[in-house]
Design an enzyme around this catalytic site. Structure first.
Site, PDB file in Angstrom:
ATOM      1  N   ALA A  85       0.839  -1.199   0.000  1.00  0.00           N
ATOM      2  CA  ALA A  85       0.000   0.000   0.000  1.00  0.00           C
ATOM      3  C   ALA A  85       0.870   1.243   0.000  1.00  0.00           C
ATOM      4  CB  ALA A  85      -0.922  -0.001   1.215  1.00  0.00           C
ATOM      5  N   TYR A 152       7.771  11.124  -3.689  1.00  0.00           N
ATOM      6  CA  TYR A 152       7.577   9.678  -3.740  1.00  0.00           C
ATOM      7  C   TYR A 152       8.839   8.938  -3.304  1.00  0.00           C
ATOM      8  CZ  TYR A 152       7.097   4.971  -5.617  1.00  0.00           C
ATOM      9  OH  TYR A 152       7.081   3.603  -5.757  1.00  0.00           O
ATOM     10  N   VAL A 196       4.244   3.246 -18.242  1.00  0.00           N
ATOM     11  CA  VAL A 196       4.295   3.405 -19.691  1.00  0.00           C
ATOM     12  C   VAL A 196       3.873   2.158 -20.465  1.00  0.00           C
ATOM     13  CG1 VAL A 196       6.748   2.801 -19.835  1.00  0.00           C
ATOM     14  CG2 VAL A 196       5.720   4.270 -21.577  1.00  0.00           C
TER      15      VAL A 196
END
Length: 310
Positions: A85, A152, A196
């Site tokens: 998570a 991040y 991508v």
């Protein structure tokens, strides 16, 4: 995938955070197949999925890992925790750094604390190759200094440090994986920041041009989700104590440029502006995972892409 007797796994219990998402749901399904009892925590906050993947044979809980009191009781009787998570896309965390820190740092601290409180045998933490940043040369190995470029990667690296701390201070067994561009079944497809491989396949299926960020010469080490599932379950049950508290790259040791993907998939393409805070190239040194776990990737990107177009 791993070939294990269900008879040997019938009494094993695992908890998978993020278990209704991309990688997590694939782990859940394999554990169920192997005969484990599986608990799942997911708050369905990811906006890159068309749907979430709750396995009806698991014990499912729609909860937030940032709320310790709501999740801690679920760790009772759990042998292994697979922690996936997260706020898991680079670009959205630039817009909301606080959320990235809350989920990826505080949430990971909550998971580790629950593992400590309920004597979980081992926690497998999913981190990211994005922590290598721009200051290292490829192939990346685990001894290199980190160079976090965005909220991040900062928050995922902070989670790595928590894992090492809980192991060193309190003996909570942890193994940290740095994934390199995971793709495959159930990969996120929605939005311009979807990974991508899935994005290009979706665009091709919808007769849209593939959107190449920047010049398309940036390279990535693409790793299939089935190989990621395999190494998670392998590490959970490994008797090699040398893996404990360690950080381990999970990749293929091969890289492809974005233009290479366009050539393999074949179709129209268009260039869009380059993005901030993204690495130019990534490729993993996977000698450590081979040594400690005897693991090697089994699926080649080009073979996967060709199958998707048949």
């Amino acid at each position: 995938m791993l070939i294990l007797s269900n008879k040997n796994n019938i009494n094993k219990c695992a908890l998978v955070t993020g278990g209704a998402g991309f990688i997590g749901s694939n782990i859940v399904d394999e554990l169920i197949t192997l005969g484990w009892h599986v608990k799942v925590i997911d708050n369905e906050s990811a906006d890159t999925h068309d749907s979430f993947y709750w396995n009806p044979k698991a014990e499912n809980h729609k909860l937030d890992i940032s709320d310790y009191n709501s999740i801690k009781h679920l760790f009772e009787g759990v042998d292994y925790v697979f922690h996936l998570a997260a706020e898991s896309r680079i670009q959205p965390t630039l817009d909301n750094p606080s959320l990235a820190c809350e989920v990826n740092f505080l949430g990971t601290c909550n998971i580790l604390n629950a593992c400590k409180e309920y004597n979980v045998k081992r926690m497998l933490y999913s981190s990211s190759s994005s922590v290598y940043g721009l200051s290292n040369t490829t192939p990346y190995n685990e001894e290199m200094k980190t160079n976090c470029l965005n909220p991040y990667s900062v928050s995922k690296f902070a989670g790595e440090e928590l894992c090492k701390m809980y192991y060193n201070l309190w003996g909570v067994e942890t193994v940290t994986f740095r994934y390199f561009n995971v793709y495959g079944d159930r990969q996120p497809l929605k939005g311009q920041y979807a990974p991508v491989v899935g994005l290009f396949l979706r665009q091709k299926d919808n007769n849209l041009p593939m959107t190449i960020v920047g010049d398309g010469l940036q390279t990535r080490d693409f790793t299939n989700v089935k190989d990621v599932v395999n190494v998670n379950i392998l590490a959970a049950q490994s008797t090699n104590k040398d893996v404990l508290g360690e950080i381990i790259n999970i990749g293929t040791g091969r890289s492809f440029s974005i233009l290479d993907l366009v050539d393999i998939i074949k179709g129209e393409s268009v260039h869009i502006p380059a993005r901030l805070a993204e690495a130019r190239e990534t490729v993993a040194d996977i000698s450590k995972v081979k040594k400690l776990l005897g693991w090697s990737p089994t699926i080649k990107l080009e073979d996967y892409l060709k199958k998707q177009q048949k």
